[in-house]
Design a protein around this motif. Sequence first.
Motif, PDB file in Angstrom:
ATOM      1  N   ILE A 145       0.627   4.248  -2.941  1.00 14.71           N
ATOM      2  CA  ILE A 145       0.253   5.642  -2.675  1.00 14.71           C
ATOM      3  C   ILE A 145       1.424   6.581  -2.957  1.00 14.71           C
ATOM      4  N   CYS A 174      -4.743   7.488  -2.867  1.00 14.27           N
ATOM      5  CA  CYS A 174      -5.672   6.783  -1.979  1.00 14.27           C
ATOM      6  C   CYS A 174      -6.566   5.837  -2.768  1.00 14.27           C
ATOM      7  N   THR A 226      -4.699   2.918  -4.101  1.00 18.96           N
ATOM      8  CA  THR A 226      -4.371   1.971  -3.037  1.00 18.96           C
ATOM      9  C   THR A 226      -5.571   1.106  -2.673  1.00 18.96           C
ATOM     10  N   GLN A 263      -4.915  12.253  -3.265  1.00 17.91           N
ATOM     11  CA  GLN A 263      -6.266  11.778  -3.582  1.00 17.91           C
ATOM     12  C   GLN A 263      -6.227  10.585  -4.547  1.00 17.91           C
ATOM     13  N   GLU A 305       0.823  -1.205   0.000  1.00 17.09           N
ATOM     14  CA  GLU A 305       0.000   0.000   0.000  1.00 17.09           C
ATOM     15  C   GLU A 305       0.859   1.257   0.000  1.00 17.09           C
ATOM     16  N   GLU A 317      -9.287  -0.053   6.427  1.00 19.81           N
ATOM     17  CA  GLU A 317      -8.336   0.591   5.523  1.00 19.81           C
ATOM     18  C   GLU A 317      -9.025   1.037   4.229  1.00 19.81           C
ATOM     19  N   THR A 327     -11.403   3.946   4.869  1.00 30.22           N
ATOM     20  CA  THR A 327     -10.637   5.158   5.157  1.00 30.22           C
ATOM     21  C   THR A 327     -10.034   5.754   3.894  1.00 30.22           C
ATOM     22  N   LEU A 328      -9.503   4.915   3.021  1.00 25.75           N
ATOM     23  CA  LEU A 328      -8.897   5.403   1.784  1.00 25.75           C
ATOM     24  C   LEU A 328      -9.931   6.082   0.892  1.00 25.75           C
ATOM     25  N   ALA A 368     -10.891   9.413   2.627  1.00 23.88           N
ATOM     26  CA  ALA A 368      -9.777  10.366   2.643  1.00 23.88           C
ATOM     27  C   ALA A 368      -9.565  11.002   1.276  1.00 23.88           C
ATOM     28  N   ALA A 369      -9.743  10.221   0.223  1.00 20.65           N
ATOM     29  CA  ALA A 369      -9.567  10.754  -1.134  1.00 20.65           C
ATOM     30  C   ALA A 369     -10.523  11.912  -1.396  1.00 20.65           C
TER      31      ALA A 369
END
Length: 298
Positions: free
Chosen positions: A149, A181, A184, A178, A145, A218, A221-222, A225-226
């Motif tokens: 990223i 993320c 990933t 962005q 990961e 995970e 969250t990714l 977050a993006a």
Amino acid sequence: MASIFDWIAAARPKTLGAAIAPVVVGCALAAKISGKFDWSLALCTLGSCGALQIATNFFNDALDSLKGADTHARIGPRRITASGAASAKAVNIAAWLMLAVATLLALPLFEARGLPILFIGLPSLYFCFGYTGGPMPLAYRGLGELFVILFFGFVAVTGAAFVQTGEWYEAAVVAGFQIGCLSTVLIAINNLRDVEEDRQTGKKTLAVRLGVGFARVEIVTLVLAAHAAGVYWFQQGWPRAFTLPLITLPIGLFVAWRVIIEPPSRGHNRLLAMSGAQLLAFAGLMCWAIVKAKDVMP
């Protein structure tokens, strides 16, 4: 003997958005900020990044088979080496050929921008192999990961913008985060799907090290977050660069919901394809918003 369709499948088309999206976004940012755009450099950048992605996939296919990480119990897409359609030697040769293509396409970039391209390019070339091979294969150490990223997010977006203008931009760093993320998410879904096989074969991905629960958190969250990082564009006076990509959020939320309620299975292959589509759509909408922005970012 492997058919052309086997080789196309080995290139893993569903993951190629991770090579396309950052280059397109980086080029769009550079064109808007600088008012200049070089098609030949853009195409060479795109071709080189695409070749690096395919080389990584080929090395992964061959080396995972040699290490016993791909077995007949695999629930992911068929692998050209593990299935016996092609030998590990042939797939490795194909990977090295793709590295050669990537290097040739990078020569105009080096000519235009000099040593920074070398500093970006050499680690990128190595980690195509080092992701699965070498003395410390990243995929077997839970570092996959981080690799994605970093190289398919920050490096690819900022590097594509630098190739166009010779400048490094703060906006490209944010866009790189962005895109990184969402790129990933692809490998996180892949690792979640294969967690049992990887655990049995000693491939210590983050999903194996920290568990299925972590892998699910995970991915969620990714995705979030993006989109959350898009607040930056509001602050810079480009609100549509935040709002337009939100159109893709329902896809990400659906994927996140499915990985939470669905045990790792072949169904994750569909989620992988959906995440790849979200990545490309997100990048396309972001580029449209950037290009159509009324003012140049201060």
